[in-house]
Design a protein around this motif. Structure first.
Motif, PDB file in Angstrom:
ATOM      1  N   THR A 106       0.856  -1.192   0.000  1.00 39.38           N
ATOM      2  CA  THR A 106       0.000   0.000   0.000  1.00 39.38           C
ATOM      3  C   THR A 106       0.883   1.229   0.000  1.00 39.38           C
ATOM      4  N   LEU A 107       0.619   2.105  -0.950  1.00 42.83           N
ATOM      5  CA  LEU A 107       1.428   3.316  -1.087  1.00 42.83           C
ATOM      6  C   LEU A 107       0.528   4.543  -0.997  1.00 42.83           C
ATOM      7  N   SER A 108       1.120   5.591  -0.455  1.00 44.09           N
ATOM      8  CA  SER A 108       0.414   6.862  -0.376  1.00 44.09           C
ATOM      9  C   SER A 108       1.241   7.876  -1.153  1.00 44.09           C
ATOM     10  N   THR A 109       0.604   8.716  -1.922  1.00 44.87           N
ATOM     11  CA  THR A 109       1.377   9.632  -2.755  1.00 44.87           C
ATOM     12  C   THR A 109       0.666  10.961  -2.925  1.00 44.87           C
ATOM     13  N   ARG A 110       1.477  11.987  -3.118  1.00 42.51           N
ATOM     14  CA  ARG A 110       0.926  13.305  -3.432  1.00 42.51           C
ATOM     15  C   ARG A 110       1.032  13.577  -4.931  1.00 42.51           C
ATOM     16  N   GLU A 111       1.788  12.700  -5.611  1.00 41.04           N
ATOM     17  CA  GLU A 111       1.915  12.860  -7.073  1.00 41.04           C
ATOM     18  C   GLU A 111       1.371  11.595  -7.714  1.00 41.04           C
ATOM     19  N   PHE A 112       0.067  11.542  -7.735  1.00 43.13           N
ATOM     20  CA  PHE A 112      -0.610  10.295  -8.121  1.00 43.13           C
ATOM     21  C   PHE A 112      -0.228   9.867  -9.534  1.00 43.13           C
ATOM     22  N   GLU A 113      -0.361  10.776 -10.456  1.00 48.43           N
ATOM     23  CA  GLU A 113      -0.131  10.440 -11.879  1.00 48.43           C
ATOM     24  C   GLU A 113       1.315  10.002 -12.085  1.00 48.43           C
ATOM     25  N   LYS A 114       2.201  10.764 -11.498  1.00 47.81           N
ATOM     26  CA  LYS A 114       3.649  10.507 -11.692  1.00 47.81           C
ATOM     27  C   LYS A 114       4.015   9.141 -11.133  1.00 47.81           C
ATOM     28  N   ASP A 115       3.538   8.844  -9.952  1.00 44.01           N
ATOM     29  CA  ASP A 115       3.883   7.569  -9.326  1.00 44.01           C
ATOM     30  C   ASP A 115       3.236   6.394 -10.028  1.00 44.01           C
ATOM     31  N   LEU A 116       2.031   6.626 -10.541  1.00 43.84           N
ATOM     32  CA  LEU A 116       1.361   5.564 -11.302  1.00 43.84           C
ATOM     33  C   LEU A 116       2.176   5.238 -12.559  1.00 43.84           C
ATOM     34  N   ASP A 117       2.651   6.267 -13.210  1.00 47.89           N
ATOM     35  CA  ASP A 117       3.484   6.059 -14.408  1.00 47.89           C
ATOM     36  C   ASP A 117       4.775   5.345 -14.046  1.00 47.89           C
ATOM     37  N   ALA A 118       5.334   5.715 -12.898  1.00 47.60           N
ATOM     38  CA  ALA A 118       6.589   5.073 -12.457  1.00 47.60           C
ATOM     39  C   ALA A 118       6.378   3.583 -12.236  1.00 47.60           C
ATOM     40  N   LEU A 119       5.225   3.244 -11.663  1.00 50.11           N
ATOM     41  CA  LEU A 119       4.910   1.822 -11.448  1.00 50.11           C
ATOM     42  C   LEU A 119       4.845   1.077 -12.781  1.00 50.11           C
ATOM     43  N   ARG A 120       4.150   1.686 -13.696  1.00 47.65           N
ATOM     44  CA  ARG A 120       3.977   1.036 -15.006  1.00 47.65           C
ATOM     45  C   ARG A 120       5.330   0.874 -15.703  1.00 47.65           C
ATOM     46  N   ALA A 121       6.172   1.881 -15.521  1.00 51.55           N
ATOM     47  CA  ALA A 121       7.501   1.829 -16.155  1.00 51.55           C
ATOM     48  C   ALA A 121       8.336   0.712 -15.535  1.00 51.55           C
ATOM     49  N   ALA A 122       8.269   0.618 -14.199  1.00 53.02           N
ATOM     50  CA  ALA A 122       9.029  -0.437 -13.509  1.00 53.02           C
ATOM     51  C   ALA A 122       8.551  -1.815 -13.944  1.00 53.02           C
ATOM     52  N   LEU A 123       7.253  -1.921 -14.161  1.00 50.63           N
ATOM     53  CA  LEU A 123       6.661  -3.192 -14.593  1.00 50.63           C
ATOM     54  C   LEU A 123       7.154  -3.576 -15.987  1.00 50.63           C
ATOM     55  N   ALA A 124       7.160  -2.570 -16.850  1.00 47.06           N
ATOM     56  CA  ALA A 124       7.575  -2.833 -18.240  1.00 47.06           C
ATOM     57  C   ALA A 124       9.043  -3.266 -18.299  1.00 47.06           C
ATOM     58  N   ASP A 125       9.852  -2.687 -17.400  1.00 48.49           N
ATOM     59  CA  ASP A 125      11.294  -3.003 -17.412  1.00 48.49           C
ATOM     60  C   ASP A 125      11.576  -4.473 -17.173  1.00 48.49           C
ATOM     61  N   ILE A 126      10.720  -5.088 -16.339  1.00 50.81           N
ATOM     62  CA  ILE A 126      11.003  -6.491 -15.984  1.00 50.81           C
ATOM     63  C   ILE A 126      10.051  -7.451 -16.675  1.00 50.81           C
ATOM     64  N   ASN A 127       9.380  -6.955 -17.742  1.00 52.49           N
ATOM     65  CA  ASN A 127       8.478  -7.787 -18.550  1.00 52.49           C
ATOM     66  C   ASN A 127       7.311  -8.363 -17.745  1.00 52.49           C
ATOM     67  N   GLY A 128       6.848  -7.591 -16.824  1.00 51.95           N
ATOM     68  CA  GLY A 128       5.650  -8.019 -16.098  1.00 51.95           C
ATOM     69  C   GLY A 128       4.409  -7.534 -16.833  1.00 51.95           C
ATOM     70  N   TYR A 129       3.228  -7.852 -16.303  1.00 49.59           N
ATOM     71  CA  TYR A 129       2.004  -7.367 -16.945  1.00 49.59           C
ATOM     72  C   TYR A 129       0.940  -7.084 -15.880  1.00 49.59           C
ATOM     73  N   VAL A 130      -0.035  -6.291 -16.298  1.00 45.01           N
ATOM     74  CA  VAL A 130      -1.127  -5.910 -15.393  1.00 45.01           C
ATOM     75  C   VAL A 130      -2.259  -6.903 -15.576  1.00 45.01           C
ATOM     76  N   GLU A 131      -2.587  -7.582 -14.518  1.00 45.31           N
ATOM     77  CA  GLU A 131      -3.708  -8.528 -14.599  1.00 45.31           C
ATOM     78  C   GLU A 131      -5.042  -7.808 -14.343  1.00 45.31           C
TER      79      GLU A 131
END
Lengths: 194, 391
Positions: free
Chosen positions: B174-199
Motif C-alpha cells: 500500500t502506497l500513499s502519494t501526493r503525485e498520483f499520476e507521476k507515481d502511477l506512471d513510475a509503477l507502469r515503467a518499472a513493470l515494463a522493465d522487468i516484462n511483467g504485466y497488469v492482470e
C-alpha cells in the motif's frame, strides 16, 4: 398545527343558530345564486366556529358574523371574476337626473321585491356588498365598514352610488318588462301601469 | 315635517313598520321620501317568506361536528399539516435521492480489467493490516505507525525457495502519494522493465476527490525482489505484506497423475489396435475418452500452477494524499484536530450540496412532467366539480 382548541359544538350552534337565516340570505344576495350562497354561508359558519374562542364580544355577534360572511363572499367573487374599476362604473352614466315617477312605485309589493332582487344582481360586487349589509341587513355605516374592512367614508360613498344605480335600474321602464313575468306567471301589460 | 327630519327617522320607521300621521302626511307630498321609505322597507323584507334550505341547515351543523372531532379520530391530514408533510416529503426525496443515486450519477471509474484474471477487488476502508506472512514497517507513516511499532515490524521472512521447489509468491503493498499520476506512471515503467504485466487495474475517485488505484501485477519470479525495491521508492510506503505458498507436493502429485494417464493412454492405443470384437472396441474407446479428459484436466492444473509459480502476484494499492489528509495526530493540538475535523466536514457539506444540485438537475424532466400531470388533473377535477354543482 396540532392540538388547536375548539369550542363546544352545541354551545356554538346555540349561539349562532339565530343568525343562520341572516347569514344565508346575506350570502345569497351577495353571491347571486343559491349554490354559491350555501358554500359561502357554510364556510362563514365554519370559520366562525374555528375563531369563536377568540371572539371577545367587543362588537355584536351578528356584526362579527357579517364580517366573516362578507370576507368569504368577496374572496369567492374575486376568485370567480376580476373586479372592474369602480371609477369606470362611476362614469358610466348611471345616475338618474329626471323627476319622472318611477314605475317601481306602481308595482305591487311582490313585484317590487322581484324587481329589486334583479336590480341587486346587476350591481357590481363591491356595491352590492354594502347594499346587502346596510340596506338589507340593517348594519350601520360603522358596522359595515368593520365588516368589509374599509373606511366609513368609503361605505357611504359606495352606498350612495349603489342606491343611484338601483334607482336607475328600477326607474328603467323598458327593462322592467323586457322579459319579466309576474310572480304568479301572468304577463303584465304596459297599459296597466299608466 | 321636512325631508331631513323624515330621513333622520327613516331607519326607525322601517323597523317599526308604521308611521305617524305627520310622517304619512309628509310622504303624501314628497315622492323622494316615499321612494326611499318604500325602497328601504322592501330591502328589509326582501327575503321574508323565503326559507333557508334544509340542506344548508344540515350541512353547516355536520361541518361543525366534523371539525370538532377529537384529534385521535380526526384525520391528521388536514390543510395545515399537508404543507408540513409536503415539505418533509420533498426533503426526503431530495436527500434520499441524492444519496441513492450519487454513485450512479458519478462519472464511471477507469476500470482497466486485463484479459486474464480480472478478479474484483473491493476498495478497502482502511489500509490493509500486516498479513500473517509479516508486515514491513513504514517510514514517515506518521499516524499509522509509532516508532515502537516500526522497529517491532522487522522485514518479513522472505520465502527461501528450495532448489526445484514450486513457490507461489503473493505480495500486497500500500502506497500513499501526493503525485498520483507521476507515481502511477513510475509503477507502469518499472513493470515494463522487468516484462511483467497488469492482470487487473481499477482507478476511482473517493468522496473527498482523492484518487485510489488498485493494481494486480504479475511479475516474473526472478525479478520480484528487484521490482519491490523499485516500488518502495515510489510514494510513501504505508504497508507491505507477503505470503508464500509451497505447491511442490501438489505439483508433483499432479505431474505424476498426468504421467500415469499418459502411460494409460499409450496402452489403450495399443489395445485398440488389437481389439477383436465391436464390444471390446467400444469399451476401449470409452476408456480412451475418459483418459483424454483426465489428461486435459491435469495438464490445465499443471499449467495454472506453473503460471502462478513463474509469475508472482503483486497487489498494489496507491492512494492519493490531499493536503487535508496530512495530520500527524502525535503532535496535533486540540485546535488542530478541531480545525481538521471542520475542514473535513466542510468538504463533506460541499460534496453533499453539489450532489444535490446534480440530482435536482437530473430529476428536472421528471419533476416537470409530474407537475404538468398534477396541474391538468386538478383543473379537470375542478371543472367537473363546477359542472356538477351547476347541474
Amino acid at each position: 398545527m396540532f392540538g388547536r382548541k375548539l369550542p363546544d359544538p352545541t354551545a356554538f350552534e346555540e349561539a349562532v343558530a339565530p343568525y343562520e337565516r341572516q347569514i344565508y340570505f346575506t350570502c345569497l344576495r351577495i353571491m347571486g345564486n343559491k349554490y354559491d350562497a350555501e358554500d359561502c354561508a357554510q364556510e362563514t359558519l365554519l370559520r366562525a366556529y374555528r375563531a369563536f374562542l377568540s371572539f371577545r364580544g367587543e362588537a355584536r355577534l351578528s356584526t362579527w358574523l357579517y364580517a366573516i360572511a362578507a370576507r368569504v363572499c368577496m374572496d369567492a367573487l374575486r376568485a370567480k371574476r376580476p373586479e372592474s374599476s369602480l371609477d369606470d362604473l362611476m362614469d358610466a352614466g348611471w345616475e338618474k337626473e329626471d323627476d319622472a315617477p318611477s314605475p317601481y312605485m306602481a308595482l305591487e309589493e311582490n313585484e317590487r321585491k322581484a324587481a329589486l332582487g334583479k336590480a341587486l344582481e346587476e350591481l357590481p360586487d363591491l356595491f352590492r356588498a354594502v347594499v346587502v349589509l346596510c340596506d338589507l341587513q340593517g348594519l350601520t355605516y360603522e358596522e359595515a365598514a368593520q365588516a368589509l374592512s374599509i373606511p366609513i367614508g368609503t361605505v357611504r360613498s359606495r352606498l350612495n352610488r349603489a342606491r343611484k344605480m338601483l334607482l336607475k335600474q328600477l326607474s328603467d321602464y323598458g327593462e322592467l318588462f323586457l322579459d319579466e313575468t309576474r310572480l304568479n306567471g301572468e304577463r303584465r301589460d304596459k297599459d296597466e301601469l299608466q | 315635517m321636512n325631508c331631513s327630519e323624515f330621513r333622520a327617522l327613516l331607519e326607525e320607521n322601517v323597523k317599526a313598520g308604521k308611521l305617524s300621521a305627520q310622517q304619512l302626511e309628509h310622504l303624501e307630498g314628497c315622492r323622494d321620501c316615499l321612494f326611499a321609505y318604500t325602497y328601504l322597507k322592501d330591502c328589509r323584507t326582501l327575503d321574508e317568506g323565503s326559507e333557508v334550505p334544509d340542506s344548508f341547515k344540515a350541512s353547516w351543523r355536520q361541518a361543525i361536528i366534523k371539525e370538532a372531532l377529537p384529534m385521535q379520530t380526526k384525520p391528521w391530514f388536514n390543510a395545515r399539516s399537508k404543507k408540513w408533510l409536503a415539505l418533509a416529503a420533498a426533503l426526503i426525496v431530495l436527500f434520499g435521492g441524492t444519496a441513492l443515486t450519487k454513485d450512479f450519477l458519478d462519472p464511471p471509474s477507469q476500470n482497466k480489467s486485463a484479459v486474464q484474471g480480472g478478479e474484483d477487488y473491493h476498495l478497502p476502508q482502511n489500509y490493509p493490516a500486516p498479513a500473517a506472512g509479516g508486515a514491513r514497517g513504514v517510514e514517515d507513516a506518521g499516524i499509522m505507525w509509532s516508532e515502537a511499532e516500526q522497529s517491532a515490524l522487522a522485514s518479513p521472512p522472505v520465502a527461501t525457495a528450495k532448489t526445484g521447489a514450486k513457490i507461489i509468491r503473493t505480495i500486497s503493498v500500500t502506497l500513499s502519494t501526493r503525485e498520483f499520476e507521476k507515481d502511477l506512471d513510475a509503477l507502469r515503467a518499472a513493470l515494463a522493465d522487468i516484462n511483467g504485466y497488469v492482470e487487473y487495474s481499477d482507478i476511482s475517485t473517493e468522496s473527498n476527490f482523492s484518487r485510489y488505484a488498485t493494481l494486480t501485477l504479475r511479475i516474473p519470479k526472478d525479478h520480484v525482489d528487484a521490482f519491490m525495491l523499485e516500488v518502495e521508492g515510489i510514494g510513501r510506503s504505508v504497508a507491505v505484506s507477503e505470503s508464500s505458498q509451497d505447491v511442490s507436493d501438489q505439483y508433483t502429485d499432479v505431474a505424476t497423475r498426468l504421467q500415469t494417464q499418459k502411460t494409460k493412454m499409450e496402452r489403450l492405443q495399443v489395445m485398440l489396435k488389437q481389439a477383436v470384437s465391436i464390444e471390446e472396441l467400444l469399451q476401449i474407446e470409452d476408456s480412451i475418452a475418459d483418459t483424454q479428459y483426465q489428461i486435459d484436466s491435469l495438464s490445465g492444473t499443471l499449467q495454472g500452477l506453473d503460471s502462478k509459480v513463474d509469475y508472482a502476484t503483486v497487489n498494489v494499492y496507491l492512494k492519493e494524499e490531499l493536503d487535508a489528509d496530512i495530520v500527524d495526530i502525535k503532535d496535533a493540538t486540540l485546535g488542530d484536530r478541531i480545525l481538521s475535523a471542520l475542514k473535513t466536514m466542510w468538504t463533506s457539506v460541499q460534496t453533499l450540496l453539489s450532489d444535490m444540485v446534480v440530482f435536482i438537475i437530473v430529476m428536472m424532466p421528471f419533476i416537470l412532467i409530474a407537475s404538468v400531470v398534477i396541474i391538468l388533473a386538478r383543473w379537470f377535477i375542478k371543472k367537473r366539480r363546477n359542472k356538477n354543482e351547476k347541474t
